[in-house]
Design a protein around this motif. Sequence first.
Motif, PDB file in Angstrom:
ATOM      1  N   PHE A 192       0.833  -1.199   0.000  1.00 24.88           N
ATOM      2  CA  PHE A 192       0.000   0.000   0.000  1.00 24.88           C
ATOM      3  C   PHE A 192       0.868   1.249   0.000  1.00 24.88           C
ATOM      4  O   PHE A 192       0.613   2.194  -0.747  1.00 24.88           O
ATOM      5  N   ARG A 193       1.896   1.273   0.818  1.00 21.95           N
ATOM      6  CA  ARG A 193       2.800   2.435   0.848  1.00 21.95           C
ATOM      7  C   ARG A 193       3.461   2.633  -0.511  1.00 21.95           C
ATOM      8  O   ARG A 193       3.612   3.756  -0.970  1.00 21.95           O
ATOM      9  N   ARG A 194       3.863   1.551  -1.156  1.00 28.29           N
ATOM     10  CA  ARG A 194       4.474   1.644  -2.480  1.00 28.29           C
ATOM     11  C   ARG A 194       3.462   2.174  -3.491  1.00 28.29           C
ATOM     12  O   ARG A 194       3.768   3.035  -4.317  1.00 28.29           O
ATOM     13  N   PHE A 195       2.230   1.697  -3.409  1.00 25.18           N
ATOM     14  CA  PHE A 195       1.170   2.165  -4.313  1.00 25.18           C
ATOM     15  C   PHE A 195       0.939   3.662  -4.138  1.00 25.18           C
ATOM     16  O   PHE A 195       0.846   4.413  -5.104  1.00 25.18           O
ATOM     17  N   VAL A 196       0.866   4.120  -2.899  1.00 29.82           N
ATOM     18  CA  VAL A 196       0.617   5.534  -2.628  1.00 29.82           C
ATOM     19  C   VAL A 196       1.782   6.386  -3.116  1.00 29.82           C
ATOM     20  O   VAL A 196       1.579   7.442  -3.711  1.00 29.82           O
ATOM     21  N   SER A 197       3.001   5.925  -2.887  1.00 33.74           N
ATOM     22  CA  SER A 197       4.158   6.730  -3.289  1.00 33.74           C
ATOM     23  C   SER A 197       4.328   6.761  -4.805  1.00 33.74           C
ATOM     24  O   SER A 197       4.785   7.752  -5.358  1.00 33.74           O
ATOM     25  N   GLU A 198       3.925   5.717  -5.504  1.00 29.77           N
ATOM     26  CA  GLU A 198       4.079   5.678  -6.965  1.00 29.77           C
ATOM     27  C   GLU A 198       2.921   6.336  -7.695  1.00 29.77           C
ATOM     28  O   GLU A 198       3.075   6.789  -8.822  1.00 29.77           O
ATOM     29  N   ASN A 199       1.745   6.394  -7.104  1.00 24.76           N
ATOM     30  CA  ASN A 199       0.547   6.907  -7.781  1.00 24.76           C
ATOM     31  C   ASN A 199       0.083   8.218  -7.153  1.00 24.76           C
ATOM     32  O   ASN A 199      -0.954   8.277  -6.521  1.00 24.76           O
TER      33      ASN A 199
END
Length: 61
Positions: free
Chosen positions: A18-25
Amino acid sequence: MSQNEEKAADPAGSTMMFRRFVSENKEAETAPRRPLTPYILAAVGVVVAIGIIVTVVMTWS
């Protein structure tokens, strides 16, 4: 780390994903809305001014 190792090490499940998704999108933030209060106060002021003018004209007539 592989996907399985992330899930095993992360007690919350998919927190890292989720953190990766938020930081990339990143989404563009919406522009802040202008406040309505000054417009409401201006409209009330115009109505009061018209009321005063009408009262003065009616009194002097």
